[in-house]
Design a protein around this motif. Structure first.
Motif: not given
Lengths: 240, 272
Positions: A5-10, A21, A23-25, A58
């Motif tokens: 789970k990838v959250n708000d990744l920069t 930002k 987001n994916f899973m 993130g």
């Protein structure tokens, strides 16, 4: 909980932000294709998924008992490898290293894992051949067998068909689909939009300013597919 | 031939040189396989020049040469590894920079010192009589460490040599192993330098691996072959050196050239 789970990744590369930002899973059993132009941050994302690069902001969460070092990674080949003196078996079994800590030699179980994976990919008869004498397609199968030794859950493939001819490429995609159908989750980075839409169930399309993440069907109907299609058509790779 | 061998074995200085030489050849050949395949061959060459600089400065300042050379060369090895991995200065340029720099400092130190009788020639091209009793003890200990580490970490060394990015991705401590290889290489070079000379020591690292790669096709067979080639060429080279009163390092390099030609030919025939 999802597998990844990838959250708000920069993410940034040499102090330049390449992804913001995100987001994916990834669910267990998924076949996710990551597509996008050069410079859109695909390679940096791969490094982040492999924990080789720290996110600026993130998080990347691993679920379902997936450990950081249990991702079967198929990296792009280096030029040094092409002339490397190593037997196929030596290369394949080196995939078992992640699970063995400091112990110096391979166990019987690991040797069996290596042989089983070679069997699975139809390269058993190449066992004692030298890696440098194989064709490009055979070399990719060897590296795939090694990646399978490193994981039971997730394969991460980075541009796996670069330099392969169309027939071998098609065979390779079939092989990946088969592995996926046997329950191993696939994440594949590719330039090949037509393959992505043909095989993947989810697509992450990265562009410099925005991204798309969703089901394959939704992707085909979005303007991302259009843009990507035209872009790639210009390159002469995929006409549709 | 047996005459030469009996002569060698009845001269303590030559026996010492033989022991040190065989151990160094073995270590150099094992490490060489990894270094050559990782495209790090020139690091060995660069380090030997740094070794020369350190030895020269230590002699001029009247400090024990090994005590200075080992830490300096190890530091240089780490520096070179860092430079070639982060890429601000490209690896080959960095090596040329450091090796010529160290050579220059060494030559300056020797020529500016008065009253010190230093034979630069023996540092550059090696000398059998320079191997002292304490060198033998240190060599045996260090060589055993290198051999043990190599065997114990063999599977990891293979994985990292073949594919650094895969090893890293599956949780391998790649930079630690790279540092270990650099450390062992630095030690091997310093021990071998007195005998082979700093200009020629890197031949022990490069030739056996390149020879073996012409013919053998798996990592294990290349590694074993390198070790065997290295020890044999050393012994033959030393016998030639004794028989013709030629410098030891140069004789060994010439034997290695012949071995390479032989392996090259065999490789051409076998791989047809």
């Amino acid at each position: 909980m999802a597998l990844i789970k990838v959250n708000d990744l920069t993410l940034s590369y040499e102090n330049i932000t390449v992804t913001e930002k995100l987001n994916f899973m990834v669910e267990s059993g998924d076949y996710l294709c990551i597509v996008g132009e050069n410079g859109s941050g695909k390679s940096t994302l791969v490094k982040a998924l492999l924990s080789l690069k720290k996110p600026e902001k993130g998080t990347i969460e691993f679920g379902e008992g997936l450990k950081k070092n249990e991702i079967g990674y198929l990296p792009q080949q280096t030029s040094a490898q092409k002339s490397f003196p190593a037997s196929v078996y030596e290369v394949v079994i080196s995939g078992c290293l992640n699970s063995r800590g400091i112990r110096p030699f391979y166990s019987a179980k690991e040797r069996k894992t290596a042989l089983d994976n070679m069997e699975k990919l139809g390269i058993s008869e190449l066992k004692n051949r030298s890696y440098r004498e194989l064709s490009g397609g055979q070399q990719q199968r060897v590296l795939l067998a090694r990646a399978l030794c490193a994981t039971k859950k997730l394969l991460l493939l980075d541009e796996p068909v670069t330099g392969l001819d169309p027939i071998i490429t098609a065979e390779f995609y079939e092989l990946i689909a088969k592995i996926n159908s046997e329950g191993i989750t696939i994440i594949m980075v590719t330039h090949d939009i037509s393959a992505a839409t043909a095989y993947a169930n989810r697509i992450l399309c990265m562009r410099e300013d925005r991204y798309f993440f969703g089901k394959n069907k939704e992707f085909k109907n979005s303007d991302f597919a259009d843009l990507a299609g035209r872009k790639f058509a210009k390159g002469g790779e995929n006409g549709d | 031939m047996t005459e030469i061998l009996t002569d060698i074995f009845s001269t303590p200085v030559l026996v010492r040189a033989l022991i040190v030489g065989i151990l160094v050849s073995l270590c150099a050949a094992l490490l060489g396989v990894s270094l050559v395949l990782k495209r790090f061959s020139m690091i060995g060459d660069g380090l030997s020049h740094v070794g020369f600089g350190a030895l020269a400065v230590a002699t001029v300042m009247n400090i024990a040469p090994m005590a200075v050379a080992i830490p300096v060369v190890i530091a240089a090895a780490f520096l070179l590894l860092r430079l070639s991995s982060n890429g601000k200065i490209k690896g080959d340029a960095a090596i040329a920079l450091i090796s010529t720099g160290a050579l220059g400092i060494g030559v300056m130190a020797v020529s500016l010192s008065d009253g010190v009788n230093v034979d630069i020639n023996s540092y550059l091209f090696g000398s059998i009589i320079s191997v002292s009793r304490s060198d033998v003890v240190i060599s045996i200990i260090l060589a055993l460490i290198v051999l043990f580490m190599f065997v114990f970490f063999y599977t990891k060394i293979f994985a990292i040599t073949f594919d650094e990015s895969f090893a890293k991705a599956t949780g391998g401590a790649v930079s630690a192993y790279n540092m270990m290889i650099a450390l062992l290489t630095a030690i091997t070079i310093v021990i071998g330098m007195r005998l082979m000379g700093s200009m020629l020591i890197s031949s022990l690292i490069i030739f056996p691996a390149l020879c073996s790669m012409r013919v053998f096709k798996s990592f294990l067979s290349v590694t074993i072959s390198s070790a065997v080639v290295s020890v044999i060429t050393f012994i033959v080279g030393m016998m030639i050196s004794y028989a013709f009163d030629a410098p030891c390092g140069a004789s060994i390099v010439c034997v290695n050239i012949a071995a390479f030609a032989g392996f090259f030919a065999v490789g051409k025939i076998v791989n047809k």
